[in-house]
Design a protein around this motif. Sequence first.
Motif, short mmCIF file in Angstrom:
data_model
loop_
_atom_site.label_atom_id
_atom_site.label_comp_id
_atom_site.label_asym_id
_atom_site.label_seq_id
_atom_site.Cartn_x
_atom_site.Cartn_y
_atom_site.Cartn_z
N ILE A 1 22.53 3.96 6.98
CA ILE A 1 22.79 4.47 5.63
C ILE A 1 21.74 5.51 5.29
O ILE A 1 20.53 5.27 5.41
N GLU B 1 25.19 7.49 -1.99
CA GLU B 1 26.64 7.32 -1.98
C GLU B 1 27.04 6.30 -0.90
O GLU B 1 27.88 5.42 -1.14
N GLU B 2 26.44 6.42 0.28
CA GLU B 2 26.73 5.46 1.34
C GLU B 2 26.23 4.07 0.98
O GLU B 2 26.88 3.05 1.27
N TYR C 1 28.60 0.83 0.58
CA TYR C 1 28.43 -0.36 1.41
C TYR C 1 28.43 -1.62 0.56
O TYR C 1 29.13 -2.60 0.88
#
Length: 303
Positions: free
Chosen positions: A110, A114-115, A119
């Motif tokens: 990551i 945003e990621e 998640y």
Amino acid sequence: MLEHTKGVYIVAQTPFDEAGNVDLNSIDSLVEFYRQHGASGFTVLGVSGEAGKLTSAEAQQVAQRYIERAGDLPVIVGVSNPSLAQLADFSAQVMDLGAAGVMVAPPAGIQTDEELFGYFAALFRHNEGIPTVLQDFPFASKVAMSVPAILQLVESHPEIGLIKEEDLPCLNKITRLRESQGRRVAILTGNNAMYLPLELRRGADGPMAGFSYPEMLAQVYQLHQRGEADKADDLFDLYLPLLRYEAMGFWGVCARKEVMRRRGAIAHATMRTPGPRLSAQDLAELDRLVARVEQRRGEYAGA
């Protein structure tokens, strides 16, 4: 609820016998050892619990044994896994066994907020309603989480009730989390409790750490709660050379296991392969460090 967590949550070891098999009897003696020395709860199958060296069946067996033996003391189970499906499956298993919650760190890879948010949104679609510890440990996870990102995760996911804060430097991060006007969650600290007195003053609710003398963690916490900061510092300083020795990654865990073997908490100090082994020089250093701790403990008690 995890939001109200406070005190000393011991990061418990996974004991093995001389052949490297999980030693369930030593889990029993280890739980009793920790209980007698001030544990408020347990965290099992963390990084220093050698979780990555266990089969899935062994991990469930270890979690179950700790939960059964802990009785009225809560047990948090580390479930971090690169596979979200496996993470969710194991989370459900340990909650069915009676765990108080699970601990999750973001997976390596990551790189953006945003990621990160994506998640955890996916994770809580699987783990909806499961009390969760958010582990902020970039040294191990390789994922850096900013304070604003952590706060957004807390506001977005009511399952997060506790933050294990062990980023470095940790002190200002704890202060900024505590100064937030959002939903209050508990903060426990890691990093082998190397900075415990300072972290408590910054607003941490206790340590989530392992040490071969867990009574020190409990006594420092209790002195801090009573407002006796100088006494807490004096006691902490007494143990610092050994605490520092045990803070050297998996090698330090090996040293910790050896001290706990000597104290009768576990039958063997075995680390599962691949893992370090202590040399004769290492053992001689431990002899001296432990002897000095015991001497200074006696002097402190008689002061």
